[in-house]
Write a protein that holds these residues in place. Structure first.
Motif, PDB file in Angstrom:
ATOM      1  N   PHE A   1      12.630  -9.844   4.738  1.00 46.96           N
ATOM      2  CA  PHE A   1      12.280 -11.252   4.840  1.00 46.96           C
ATOM      3  C   PHE A   1      13.498 -12.044   5.315  1.00 46.96           C
ATOM      4  O   PHE A   1      14.601 -11.864   4.798  1.00 46.96           O
ATOM      5  N   VAL A   2      13.294 -12.925   6.264  1.00 47.53           N
ATOM      6  CA  VAL A   2      14.307 -13.897   6.657  1.00 47.53           C
ATOM      7  C   VAL A   2      13.687 -15.279   6.511  1.00 47.53           C
ATOM      8  O   VAL A   2      12.686 -15.586   7.161  1.00 47.53           O
ATOM      9  N   ARG A   3      14.247 -16.058   5.593  1.00 50.79           N
ATOM     10  CA  ARG A   3      13.701 -17.382   5.289  1.00 50.79           C
ATOM     11  C   ARG A   3      12.217 -17.313   4.948  1.00 50.79           C
ATOM     12  O   ARG A   3      11.429 -18.169   5.344  1.00 50.79           O
ATOM     13  N   GLY A   4      11.847 -16.282   4.191  1.00 54.41           N
ATOM     14  CA  GLY A   4      10.484 -16.139   3.707  1.00 54.41           C
ATOM     15  C   GLY A   4       9.514 -15.519   4.688  1.00 54.41           C
ATOM     16  O   GLY A   4       8.376 -15.209   4.311  1.00 54.41           O
ATOM     17  N   ARG A   5       9.921 -15.312   5.932  1.00 52.42           N
ATOM     18  CA  ARG A   5       9.037 -14.697   6.917  1.00 52.42           C
ATOM     19  C   ARG A   5       9.395 -13.230   7.096  1.00 52.42           C
ATOM     20  O   ARG A   5      10.572 -12.867   7.110  1.00 52.42           O
ATOM     21  N   LEU A   6       8.382 -12.402   7.243  1.00 57.71           N
ATOM     22  CA  LEU A   6       8.607 -10.972   7.404  1.00 57.71           C
ATOM     23  C   LEU A   6       9.070 -10.664   8.824  1.00 57.71           C
ATOM     24  O   LEU A   6       8.331 -10.856   9.794  1.00 57.71           O
ATOM     25  N   ALA A   7      10.307 -10.173   8.923  1.00 58.28           N
ATOM     26  CA  ALA A   7      10.814  -9.683  10.198  1.00 58.28           C
ATOM     27  C   ALA A   7      10.553  -8.189  10.349  1.00 58.28           C
ATOM     28  O   ALA A   7      10.515  -7.665  11.465  1.00 58.28           O
ATOM     29  N   LEU A   8      10.411  -7.500   9.198  1.00 53.37           N
ATOM     30  CA  LEU A   8      10.044  -6.081   9.157  1.00 53.37           C
ATOM     31  C   LEU A   8       8.950  -5.932   8.117  1.00 53.37           C
ATOM     32  O   LEU A   8       9.104  -6.365   6.972  1.00 53.37           O
ATOM     33  N   GLU A   9       7.816  -5.355   8.504  1.00 56.76           N
ATOM     34  CA  GLU A   9       6.680  -5.180   7.594  1.00 56.76           C
ATOM     35  C   GLU A   9       6.192  -3.749   7.683  1.00 56.76           C
ATOM     36  O   GLU A   9       5.857  -3.258   8.762  1.00 56.76           O
ATOM     37  N   ASP A  10       6.191  -3.074   6.540  1.00 61.27           N
ATOM     38  CA  ASP A  10       5.809  -1.662   6.497  1.00 61.27           C
ATOM     39  C   ASP A  10       6.589  -0.848   7.522  1.00 61.27           C
ATOM     40  O   ASP A  10       6.052   0.044   8.191  1.00 61.27           O
TER      41      ASP A  10
ATOM     42  N   ALA B   1      17.101 -18.987  -1.118  1.00 56.43           N
ATOM     43  CA  ALA B   1      16.389 -18.669   0.113  1.00 56.43           C
ATOM     44  C   ALA B   1      15.824 -17.254   0.042  1.00 56.43           C
ATOM     45  O   ALA B   1      16.465 -16.336  -0.487  1.00 56.43           O
ATOM     46  N   ALA B   2      14.650 -17.084   0.577  1.00 54.94           N
ATOM     47  CA  ALA B   2      13.982 -15.776   0.539  1.00 54.94           C
ATOM     48  C   ALA B   2      14.448 -14.912   1.707  1.00 54.94           C
ATOM     49  O   ALA B   2      13.685 -14.564   2.612  1.00 54.94           O
ATOM     50  N   ASP B   3      15.744 -14.579   1.697  1.00 51.43           N
ATOM     51  CA  ASP B   3      16.310 -13.545   2.567  1.00 51.43           C
ATOM     52  C   ASP B   3      16.367 -12.287   1.715  1.00 51.43           C
ATOM     53  O   ASP B   3      17.242 -12.153   0.845  1.00 51.43           O
ATOM     54  N   LEU B   4      15.441 -11.375   1.914  1.00 49.40           N
ATOM     55  CA  LEU B   4      15.240 -10.255   0.996  1.00 49.40           C
ATOM     56  C   LEU B   4      14.984  -8.969   1.768  1.00 49.40           C
ATOM     57  O   LEU B   4      14.476  -8.994   2.897  1.00 49.40           O
ATOM     58  N   VAL B   5      15.309  -7.842   1.122  1.00 51.15           N
ATOM     59  CA  VAL B   5      15.044  -6.542   1.717  1.00 51.15           C
ATOM     60  C   VAL B   5      14.469  -5.618   0.660  1.00 51.15           C
ATOM     61  O   VAL B   5      14.913  -5.618  -0.493  1.00 51.15           O
TER      62      VAL B   5
END
Length: 539
Positions: A509-518, A478-482
């Motif tokens: 990223f939480v499930r591939g969606r950006l929750a924080l961007e720049d 899963a794309a849970d990434l920081v």
């Protein structure tokens, strides 16, 4: 939607050495990873979005093993306190007290009992009753993923009530049934609050039976054990023995050694754990990287004073005879609610109140208030409890830095914020825990390598939770990434300003969606409930 994260320094959660790579996210999955050294590989395909990650670390989203966002995550689904420090999964249902499974009557008591943790909002829709229904409610959209522990205190209230008495054999069987059903519905284990009512009234035969049920379903037991103060070592040993007898995995919640009697005793605790692990025990633990603890002011009362309903407790606080007994426990012999030690009024800081008439007390210790008003500290404490209907939050300034540093370096350690998000001045750990590990303790003090630190905050926790496809940067996961800057990452939340966001985090990223961007919140609510499946795996 595809995203190419280009030229990132990947620290993958396994504690293996870092490496540079391009990482492709496709939908909610890590589609491919191309290490820079792999010159024979073909180029990754074009992506809808490209993030230049040169100079940044790409890590798995962090896992908060001890969170108290049970209600706040629904009241504020964007959840900035966690997203801004890279947390993508939280474990709720902690310390034996939460909002499922409940009946109408039990929910009414729980809402008031833990108002100091979560508030008790008027008009909020508490339409769920079971664990499954609560998880379904979370699935409507929250910023982080959530796993849930069955709260023992609530289960006990459902079956035994709030009184100080042992459970009967038939009541224990009924509690086992409720725990089993809750785990079938997706809970990952059982929590307990053994210095909170009604959990503190449970004997070990009750806990042993429930732990056996948890083990049968592939979960783990996470106790807030019977003392973090005068009897801390005995309380830790009790939990190790209990879970060993039950054949149940043990995760020690906020595994601190606080108060005067425990200064310098971390090596004793770690030896106890290492000995048990060598004998085959499955043990892990979490801590927060701060000295003060946080709880409710009512939690320091002796257990007998908190028995029964909240109205009964308040009645005792107005009864001169009962008050003299309470004073003796708090100032002379030590209160079991205060971990067997006396209440040191200069260490108890009011962090939040429900009654606005008490707002001026926030940020002051009980001793400060008593000195300003020329009153007895005990009388001040009781007055606040009564006027705030037991809803006041406190910080307890009782920690020891040497213990904090020793415990966080243990190989079974994971990160947990124990973050309370309500009140005028909550503990800064709610906004700063994960950034503080990475910045202050890893980079500045060098207590662990970056690879080790990220492992503490991701892979190790994923292993405890038995997550199928989270906690590591791997193809197909899963794309849970920081993404964060290792040179600038750090906590900025303070006791005076506890809601300041961490620095150094650029993308989450939480499930591939950006929750924080720049560095800015997007408002995305891609998080969902992670549920235990048959066999114990969590997905």
């Amino acid at each position: 939607m595809t995203t190419l994260i280009r030229s990132a320094t990947v620290v993958d959660g396994s504690e293996a050495p870092r490496y540079r790579a391009d990482v492709l996210v496709d939908g909610d999955r890590i589609a491919d990873i191309r290490p820079e050294a792999d010159h024979s590989a073909t180029a990754l395909p074009a992506a809808d979005r490209v993030i230049d990650a040169d100079g940044l670390v790409l890590a798995p989203g962090f896992i908060d093993m001890h969170a108290h966002s049970d209600l706040q995550i629904l009241l504020n689904p964007e959840h900035p306190s966690r997203i801004t420090q890279g947390v993508t999964t939280e474990v709720l249902g902690q310390d034996g007290l939460s909002y499922a499974p409940v009946t109408d009557d039990v929910l009414a008591v729980v809402r008031r009992k833990i108002a100091g943790w979560n508030t008790d909002p008027e008009g909020f829709d508490f339409s769920w009753r079971s664990v499954g229904e609560y998880l379904d409610r979370l699935d409507r959209g929250i910023a982080t993923n959530v796993a849930y522990l069955v709260p023992h205190g609530v289960v006990r209230a459902l079956v035994v009530g709030w009184d100080d008495r042992p459970a009967t054999p038939s009541e224990i069987e009924e509690m086992q049934r409720i725990v089993a059903q809750s785990m079938v519905e997706g809970a990952v284990g059982l929590s307990a609050g053994l210095t909170y009512t009604p959990g503190m009234y449970a004997d070990n035969e009750e806990l042993l039976a429930l732990c056996r049920t948890v083990a049968e379903h592939g979960g783990y037991f996470s106790p807030h054990h019977r003392s973090y103060g005068a009897g801390a070592m005995e309380a830790y040993a009790e939990m190790v023995d209990l879970t060993s007898r039950a054949g149940c995995a043990l995760h020690l919640a906020h595994a601190t050694l606080n108060f005067g009697p425990n200064k310098g005793r971390a090596p004793e605790l770690l030896t106890l754990l290492d000995t048990a692990v060598s004998a085959g025990a499955d043990i892990s633990l979490d801590t927060y990287p701060y000295l003060p603890g946080a709880t409710t002011l009512s939690a320091i009362l002796p257990s007998w004073a908190s028995a029964g309903s909240m109205e009964q407790t308040l009645d005792r606080l107005r009864d001169p005879v009962a008050l003299e007994r309470i004073r003796e426990h708090l100032e002379v012999t030590g209160s079991d609610g205060c971990h067997g030690v006396i209440a040191e009024w200069h260490t108890l800081e009011i962090s939040g109140v429900q009654n606005p008439e008490l707002d001026a007390y926030v940020g002051k210790t009980v001793a400060d208030i008593a000195a300003e008003e020329n009153r007895d500290p005990f009388d001040v404490c009781i007055d606040i409890l009564v006027r705030d209907q037991l809803g006041s939050g406190i910080l307890q300034h009782v920690g020891h830095e040497d213990n904090v540093r020793a415990i966080m370096q243990h190989p079974r350690h994971t990160g947990g914020s124990d973050g309370l998000l309500v009140g005028a001045k909550p503990h800064p750990r709610g906004w700063g825990t994960f950034a503080r590990y990475l910045g202050h303790y890893c980079r500045d003090l060098g207590l662990m390598s970056l690879e080790e630190c990220v492992g503490h905050l991701s892979g190790r926790a994923a292993t405890r939770l038995r997550l199928v496809d989270r906690g590591y940067v791997r193809r197909g996961y899963a794309a849970d990434l920081v993404l964060f800057d290792p040179d600038t990452v750090g906590d900025t939340a303070t006791y005076a300003r506890p809601r300041r966001a961490a620095t150094g985090f650029s993308h989450v990223f939480v499930r591939g969606r950006l929750a924080l961007e720049d560095g800015r919140l997007t408002g995305a609510t891609a998080g969902r409930a992670l549920r235990r499946t048959e066999g114990g795996a969590v997905r």
